[in-house]
Design a protein around this motif. Structure first.
Motif, PDB file in Angstrom:
ATOM      1  N   ARG A  50      -8.084 -44.436  47.141  1.00  0.00           N
ATOM      2  CA  ARG A  50      -8.301 -45.086  45.348  1.00  0.00           C
ATOM      3  C   ARG A  50      -9.401 -44.471  44.656  1.00  0.00           C
ATOM      4  NH1 ARG A  50      -7.499 -48.901  42.041  1.00  0.00           N
ATOM      5  NH2 ARG A  50      -8.535 -49.597  39.836  1.00  0.00           N
ATOM      6  N   HIS A  51      -9.166 -43.095  43.795  1.00  0.00           N
ATOM      7  CA  HIS A  51      -9.935 -41.753  43.534  1.00  0.00           C
ATOM      8  C   HIS A  51     -10.396 -42.596  41.643  1.00  0.00           C
ATOM      9  CE1 HIS A  51     -10.633 -38.020  41.314  1.00  0.00           C
ATOM     10  NE2 HIS A  51     -11.630 -37.704  42.398  1.00  0.00           N
ATOM     11  N   GLU A  52     -11.933 -42.762  41.567  1.00  0.00           N
ATOM     12  CA  GLU A  52     -11.879 -43.106  40.336  1.00  0.00           C
ATOM     13  C   GLU A  52     -11.686 -41.722  39.401  1.00  0.00           C
ATOM     14  OE1 GLU A  52     -11.775 -45.921  38.959  1.00  0.00           O
ATOM     15  OE2 GLU A  52     -11.187 -47.076  40.783  1.00  0.00           O
ATOM     16  N   ARG A  53     -11.534 -41.846  38.134  1.00  0.00           N
ATOM     17  CA  ARG A  53     -11.533 -40.810  37.546  1.00  0.00           C
ATOM     18  C   ARG A  53     -12.114 -40.948  36.042  1.00  0.00           C
ATOM     19  NH1 ARG A  53      -7.559 -36.012  38.373  1.00  0.00           N
ATOM     20  NH2 ARG A  53      -8.137 -35.386  36.384  1.00  0.00           N
ATOM     21  N   ARG A  54     -12.511 -39.917  35.022  1.00  0.00           N
ATOM     22  CA  ARG A  54     -12.430 -40.986  33.933  1.00  0.00           C
ATOM     23  C   ARG A  54     -10.855 -40.826  32.682  1.00  0.00           C
ATOM     24  NH1 ARG A  54     -15.604 -35.364  31.517  1.00  0.00           N
ATOM     25  NH2 ARG A  54     -14.725 -34.349  32.717  1.00  0.00           N
ATOM     26  N   SER A  55     -10.381 -41.112  33.490  1.00  0.00           N
ATOM     27  CA  SER A  55      -9.157 -41.317  32.795  1.00  0.00           C
ATOM     28  C   SER A  55      -8.675 -42.288  32.911  1.00  0.00           C
ATOM     29  CB  SER A  55      -7.651 -39.674  32.410  1.00  0.00           C
ATOM     30  OG  SER A  55      -8.102 -39.164  33.702  1.00  0.00           O
ATOM     31  N   GLY A  56      -9.171 -42.960  34.162  1.00  0.00           N
ATOM     32  CA  GLY A  56      -8.393 -44.007  34.994  1.00  0.00           C
ATOM     33  C   GLY A  56      -8.453 -43.725  36.437  1.00  0.00           C
ATOM     34  N   ALA A  57      -8.306 -44.337  37.534  1.00  0.00           N
ATOM     35  CA  ALA A  57      -8.036 -44.691  39.071  1.00  0.00           C
ATOM     36  C   ALA A  57      -6.137 -43.784  39.058  1.00  0.00           C
ATOM     37  CB  ALA A  57      -8.390 -46.257  39.776  1.00  0.00           C
ATOM     38  N   GLN A  58      -6.636 -43.561  40.301  1.00  0.00           N
ATOM     39  CA  GLN A  58      -5.354 -42.427  40.598  1.00  0.00           C
ATOM     40  C   GLN A  58      -5.442 -42.826  42.386  1.00  0.00           C
ATOM     41  OE1 GLN A  58      -7.073 -38.478  41.397  1.00  0.00           O
ATOM     42  NE2 GLN A  58      -5.611 -37.692  39.761  1.00  0.00           N
TER      43      GLN A  58
END
Length: 89
Positions: A50-58
């Motif tokens: 799980r990679h958290e990004r500003r646009s949501g999790a990948q």
């Protein structure tokens, strides 16, 4: 097989780093993956990063690639996508 590659975007001379998630233990992950991703299991028991990004999790599944760009961003690609998008140095 080494799961870390150096990539060349097409058509540029900028180098990027890619790492393939094949279920390696945490201590074998590159530092940039350790600092930005967490390992978990999906509801069906499949391993995923799980990679958290500003646009949501990948969510990155087994066999997919994480690509670290020069701006510090991280994107993910399937094996077919990475070979289409980049030249392997």
């Amino acid at each position: 097989m080494n799961s870390t590659l150096t990539l060349k975007p097409r058509p540029s001379n900028t180098a990027l780093i890619a790492w393939q998630f094949t279920g390696q233990p945490l201590y074998e992950w590159p530092n940039w993956v350790q600092s930005s991703c967490s390992l978990q299991r999906s509801d069906d028991g499949q391993l995923e990063l799980r990679h958290e990004r500003r646009s949501g999790a990948q969510i990155v599944y087994l066999g997919e690639w994480l690509v670290h760009d020069l701006d510090g961003g991280i994107c993910f690609y399937t094996d077919a996508e990475i070979r289409k998008e980049f030249e392997i140095a």
